[in-house]
Enzyme design. Structure first.
Site, short mmCIF file in Angstrom:
data_model
loop_
_atom_site.label_atom_id
_atom_site.label_comp_id
_atom_site.label_asym_id
_atom_site.label_seq_id
_atom_site.Cartn_x
_atom_site.Cartn_y
_atom_site.Cartn_z
N TYR A 34 0.83 -1.19 0.00
CA TYR A 34 0.00 0.00 0.00
C TYR A 34 0.87 1.25 0.00
O TYR A 34 2.07 1.18 0.28
CB TYR A 34 -0.94 0.01 1.22
CG TYR A 34 -0.26 0.39 2.51
CD1 TYR A 34 0.52 -0.53 3.21
CD2 TYR A 34 -0.38 1.68 3.04
CE1 TYR A 34 1.15 -0.17 4.39
CE2 TYR A 34 0.25 2.04 4.23
CZ TYR A 34 1.02 1.11 4.89
OH TYR A 34 1.66 1.47 6.06
N ARG A 53 8.25 3.39 -5.02
CA ARG A 53 8.34 2.48 -3.86
C ARG A 53 7.33 1.35 -3.99
O ARG A 53 7.63 0.19 -3.70
CB ARG A 53 8.11 3.25 -2.55
CG ARG A 53 8.25 2.35 -1.32
CD ARG A 53 8.21 3.10 -0.03
NE ARG A 53 6.94 3.80 0.17
CZ ARG A 53 6.71 4.64 1.18
NH1 ARG A 53 7.67 4.88 2.06
NH2 ARG A 53 5.54 5.23 1.32
N ARG A 101 -8.13 -20.03 -1.77
CA ARG A 101 -7.12 -19.80 -0.75
C ARG A 101 -6.05 -20.89 -0.77
O ARG A 101 -6.37 -22.07 -0.71
CB ARG A 101 -7.75 -19.74 0.65
CG ARG A 101 -6.74 -19.40 1.74
CD ARG A 101 -7.40 -19.39 3.11
NE ARG A 101 -6.46 -19.04 4.15
CZ ARG A 101 -5.62 -19.90 4.74
NH1 ARG A 101 -5.62 -21.17 4.38
NH2 ARG A 101 -4.78 -19.49 5.67
N HIS A 103 -1.58 -21.27 0.40
CA HIS A 103 -0.34 -20.60 0.79
C HIS A 103 0.57 -20.42 -0.43
O HIS A 103 1.40 -19.53 -0.46
CB HIS A 103 0.41 -21.42 1.84
CG HIS A 103 -0.05 -21.17 3.24
ND1 HIS A 103 -1.34 -21.35 3.64
CD2 HIS A 103 0.61 -20.75 4.35
CE1 HIS A 103 -1.45 -21.06 4.93
NE2 HIS A 103 -0.27 -20.68 5.39
N LYS A 148 -2.81 -16.70 15.69
CA LYS A 148 -3.13 -17.16 14.33
C LYS A 148 -3.71 -15.99 13.53
O LYS A 148 -4.91 -15.95 13.23
CB LYS A 148 -4.11 -18.34 14.40
CG LYS A 148 -4.20 -19.16 13.13
CD LYS A 148 -4.89 -20.47 13.38
CE LYS A 148 -5.24 -21.22 12.12
NZ LYS A 148 -4.08 -21.74 11.39
N GLU A 181 9.01 -23.95 13.07
CA GLU A 181 7.82 -24.65 12.57
C GLU A 181 7.79 -24.50 11.07
O GLU A 181 8.61 -23.78 10.48
CB GLU A 181 6.54 -24.08 13.19
CG GLU A 181 6.32 -22.62 12.81
CD GLU A 181 5.06 -22.02 13.41
OE1 GLU A 181 4.08 -22.76 13.62
OE2 GLU A 181 5.05 -20.79 13.64
N LEU A 205 3.08 -21.30 16.16
CA LEU A 205 1.64 -21.39 16.36
C LEU A 205 1.34 -22.65 17.17
O LEU A 205 1.84 -23.72 16.82
CB LEU A 205 0.91 -21.47 15.01
CG LEU A 205 -0.60 -21.38 15.17
CD1 LEU A 205 -1.02 -19.93 15.36
CD2 LEU A 205 -1.31 -21.99 13.98
C1 LIG Z 1 2.40 -21.36 11.04
C2 LIG Z 1 1.58 -22.57 11.35
N1 LIG Z 1 2.08 -23.51 12.17
C3 LIG Z 1 1.39 -24.62 12.47
C4 LIG Z 1 0.13 -24.85 11.93
C5 LIG Z 1 -0.62 -26.13 12.30
O1 LIG Z 1 -1.68 -25.84 13.16
P1 LIG Z 1 -3.01 -26.75 13.18
O2 LIG Z 1 -2.57 -28.12 13.57
O3 LIG Z 1 -3.88 -26.10 14.21
O4 LIG Z 1 -3.59 -26.72 11.79
C6 LIG Z 1 -0.43 -23.89 11.08
C7 LIG Z 1 -1.75 -24.10 10.50
O5 LIG Z 1 -2.24 -23.33 9.70
C8 LIG Z 1 0.30 -22.73 10.78
O6 LIG Z 1 -0.19 -21.77 9.97
#
Ligand SMILES: Cc1ncc(COP(=O)(O)O)c(C=O)c1O
Length: 289
Positions: A34, A53, A101, A103, A148, A181, A205
């Protein structure tokens, strides 16, 4: 709000009549850039610098260019003019666009371009005794991985890198070389006979699947340690697997293209895959089946 005119994908319309797709990646994954431009005397200040930019951000994220510099500048002018802004700002945002959706970073989708203008007396410090106060805070941008949130742009870019490398997942490693993770999964490693996973200390997470698998492992009598593993120890790990709501329990066989740990899934992973599948079935099967 009524009376304010905004812009979205080619149309100027009242702000309360504007809408974007619920699948827009700006909304779902913060996959967007933005600009805020200053309006003074009804004129946009330094639009070219803002455009350049924005272009650098779009190029870095491989988001398609929604408009040329001349269109950008006339769009800003028109937003200010249609809203009668003498002093204030124009806000423009470009999102990667709307698609199912994922990733993974989708290619060849139409970016969303939206904008609005706001009237404001700027800068406010002139009315506040001629100066302002500050506080100091530690730079935690962005270290709230335990929440999250939809701030998923880094996860999305990492997942795409994994995909480009022919891998399923990208595993984040901290500056201190600890395995955190995956982009959308939690990571488990069998080291010296014990199942290790990162503690839920805000740096990962707290996955729902992670908690279920830890519980299953403990019921199975498998030693568990909620301790971070150093990346160099992955190579000597006997087993490694990922957990996630749409991944279940996925055995890992290669790291950065190199096979490790012998045959995947290893015995502990295999047990947990079986236990997890049984639990899923037991808790979801229709009654009487
Ligand atoms: C960054 C991240 N780590 C771990 C997980 C796994 O979490 P869950 O078992 O609740 O799906 C997710 C799920 O989307 C996530 O985005």
């Amino acid at each position: 709000m009524s009376g304010r005119i905004c812009y979205i994908d080619g149309d100027f319309l009242p702000i309360d009549q504007a809408s974007i797709s619920i699948l827009d990646r700006g909304l779902l994954l913060a996959d967007s850039v933005y600009e805020v431009l200053r309006v003074e005397n009804g004129t946009i200040f330094r639009s070219g610098q803002h455009y350049r930019r924005m272009m650098r951000g779009l190029e870095a994220l491989a988001i398609a260019t929604p408009c040329a510099e001349s269109q950008f500048s006339s769009l800003c002018d028109e937003l200010a003019q249609r809203n009668g802004i003498e002093q204030g700002s124009v806000y423009l945002q470009v999102t990667r666009g709307a698609t199912e959706r994922t990733h993974l970073v989708p290619r060849n989708i139409q970016p969303t371009l939206l904008g609005f203008a706001s009237s404001a007396d700027l800068p406010k410090w002139k009315d506040q005794g001629g100066s302002v106060g500050v506080i100091t805070v530690s730079d935690t941008r962005w270290s709230h991985c335990g929440i999250k949130t939809t701030m998923l742009l880094p996860n999305s870019l990492a997942k795409q890198r994994a995909n480009d490398a022919g891998a399923y997942e990208a595993v984040f490693v901290s500056e201190e070389a600890f395995v955190r993770e995956g982009a959308s999964t939690n990571v488990f490693v069998v080291l010296d006979g014990a199942l290790h996973t990162h503690p839920t200390d805000g740096r990962i997470l707290p996955g729902v699947t992670r908690a279920i698998v830890l519980d299953l492992a403990r019921r199975e009598g498998i030693a568990t340690k909620e301790e971070a593993v150093r990346v160099e120890h992955l190579r000597k790990a006997g087993e490694m697997f990922l957990t996630g709501t749409t991944t279940d329990v996925a055995p890992v066989s290669t790291i950065d293209g190199v096979t490790f740990g012998g045959h995947a899934p290893g015995p502990i992973t295999e047990r947990l895959i079986t236990r997890f599948a049984a639990l899923l079935e037991a808790e979801t099967a229709p009654a009487g089946r």
